[in-house]
Write a protein that holds these residues in place. Structure first.
Motif, PDB file in Angstrom:
ATOM      1  N   SER A  92       0.846  -1.201   0.000  1.00  0.00           N
ATOM      2  CA  SER A  92       0.000   0.000   0.000  1.00  0.00           C
ATOM      3  C   SER A  92       0.880   1.249   0.000  1.00  0.00           C
ATOM      4  CB  SER A  92      -0.943   0.010   1.203  1.00  0.00           C
ATOM      5  OG  SER A  92      -0.240   0.265   2.410  1.00  0.00           O
ATOM      6  N   GLN A  93       2.174   1.094   0.244  1.00  0.00           N
ATOM      7  CA  GLN A  93       3.116   2.214   0.230  1.00  0.00           C
ATOM      8  C   GLN A  93       3.774   2.389  -1.138  1.00  0.00           C
ATOM      9  OE1 GLN A  93       3.168   4.246   2.891  1.00  0.00           O
ATOM     10  NE2 GLN A  93       1.578   2.859   3.603  1.00  0.00           N
ATOM     11  N   LEU A  95       3.324   3.744  -4.725  1.00  0.00           N
ATOM     12  CA  LEU A  95       2.480   4.674  -5.456  1.00  0.00           C
ATOM     13  C   LEU A  95       2.687   4.473  -6.952  1.00  0.00           C
ATOM     14  CD1 LEU A  95       3.301   7.864  -3.374  1.00  0.00           C
ATOM     15  CD2 LEU A  95       1.385   6.293  -3.070  1.00  0.00           C
ATOM     16  N   CYS A 128       6.265   4.996 -10.890  1.00  0.00           N
ATOM     17  CA  CYS A 128       5.979   4.525  -9.534  1.00  0.00           C
ATOM     18  C   CYS A 128       7.033   5.060  -8.580  1.00  0.00           C
ATOM     19  CB  CYS A 128       5.886   3.008  -9.476  1.00  0.00           C
ATOM     20  SG  CYS A 128       7.346   2.151 -10.015  1.00  0.00           S
ATOM     21  N   LEU A 130       7.997   4.993  -3.985  1.00  0.00           N
ATOM     22  CA  LEU A 130       7.692   4.453  -2.665  1.00  0.00           C
ATOM     23  C   LEU A 130       7.381   5.601  -1.708  1.00  0.00           C
ATOM     24  CD1 LEU A 130      10.520   1.775  -2.377  1.00  0.00           C
ATOM     25  CD2 LEU A 130       8.168   1.487  -3.178  1.00  0.00           C
ATOM     26  N   ARG A 131       6.204   5.557  -1.106  1.00  0.00           N
ATOM     27  CA  ARG A 131       5.838   6.583  -0.125  1.00  0.00           C
ATOM     28  C   ARG A 131       6.763   6.495   1.077  1.00  0.00           C
ATOM     29  NH1 ARG A 131       0.246   5.708   1.184  1.00  0.00           N
ATOM     30  NH2 ARG A 131      -0.268   7.065  -0.524  1.00  0.00           N
ATOM     31  N   HIS A 132       6.988   5.275   1.565  1.00  0.00           N
ATOM     32  CA  HIS A 132       7.884   5.024   2.690  1.00  0.00           C
ATOM     33  C   HIS A 132       8.805   3.869   2.303  1.00  0.00           C
ATOM     34  CE1 HIS A 132       5.610   7.725   5.217  1.00  0.00           C
ATOM     35  NE2 HIS A 132       4.501   7.080   4.920  1.00  0.00           N
TER      36      HIS A 132
END
Length: 145
Positions: A92-93, A95, A128, A130-132
């Motif tokens: 879910s992290q 994007l 794409c 990565l949020r975290h």
């Protein structure tokens, strides 16, 4: 387990985490025993209650595991070649950004145009991120041969 530990130590496993690897690694894990001499393997299949008509989902150490051959199987480390990768993380992290639309066009300049065939070209702009990043751990040197 080390991948799970890395994500957990970063306090990044609040959501459901999954494994992602390639078909070659899945095959290796399905034939590698957890304990020598026992028929309990690192990759198992579990019934998928959410799929109509049954079906199974892959499991590694109690977490869902999926396969994509977009995960590399041609890594090199030291003298090792043909090494595979596996990713563990909270997807879910991840994007995925899409902009524009899916563009589908005939290619009048393609090789088959003079003989009456038409090539179709589809293009989509995506990226794409990565949020975290700490929500993911990767191993890139799995021997699968």
């Amino acid at each position: 387990v080390e991948l799970e530990t890395l994500v957990s130590e970063a306090n990044a496993d609040a959501n459901a985490c999954y494994y992602l690897t390639n078909a070659r690694t899945r095959g290796k894990l399905k034939t590698t025993s957890k304990v020598t001499g026992q028929d309990v393997f690192l990759w198992t299949d579990a019934l998928n209650p959410g799929q109509a008509g049954g079906g199974t989902i892959g499991m590694i150490n109690g977490s869902i595991a999926a396969v994509s051959n977009q995960v590399p199987s041609n890594g090199i480390k030291g003298t090792g070649t043909g090494l595979s990768s596996i990713i563990f993380g909270d997807f879910s992290q991840l994007l995925i950004g899409l902009w524009g639309v899916l563009e589908i066009m005939p290619n009048p300049y393609g090789q088959g145009y003079p003989s009456g065939t038409v090539q179709i070209r589809a293009m989509l702009d995506a990226d794409c991120a990565l949020r975290h990043p700490e929500a993911f751990a990767v191993c890139t040197d799995i021997v699968t041969t």
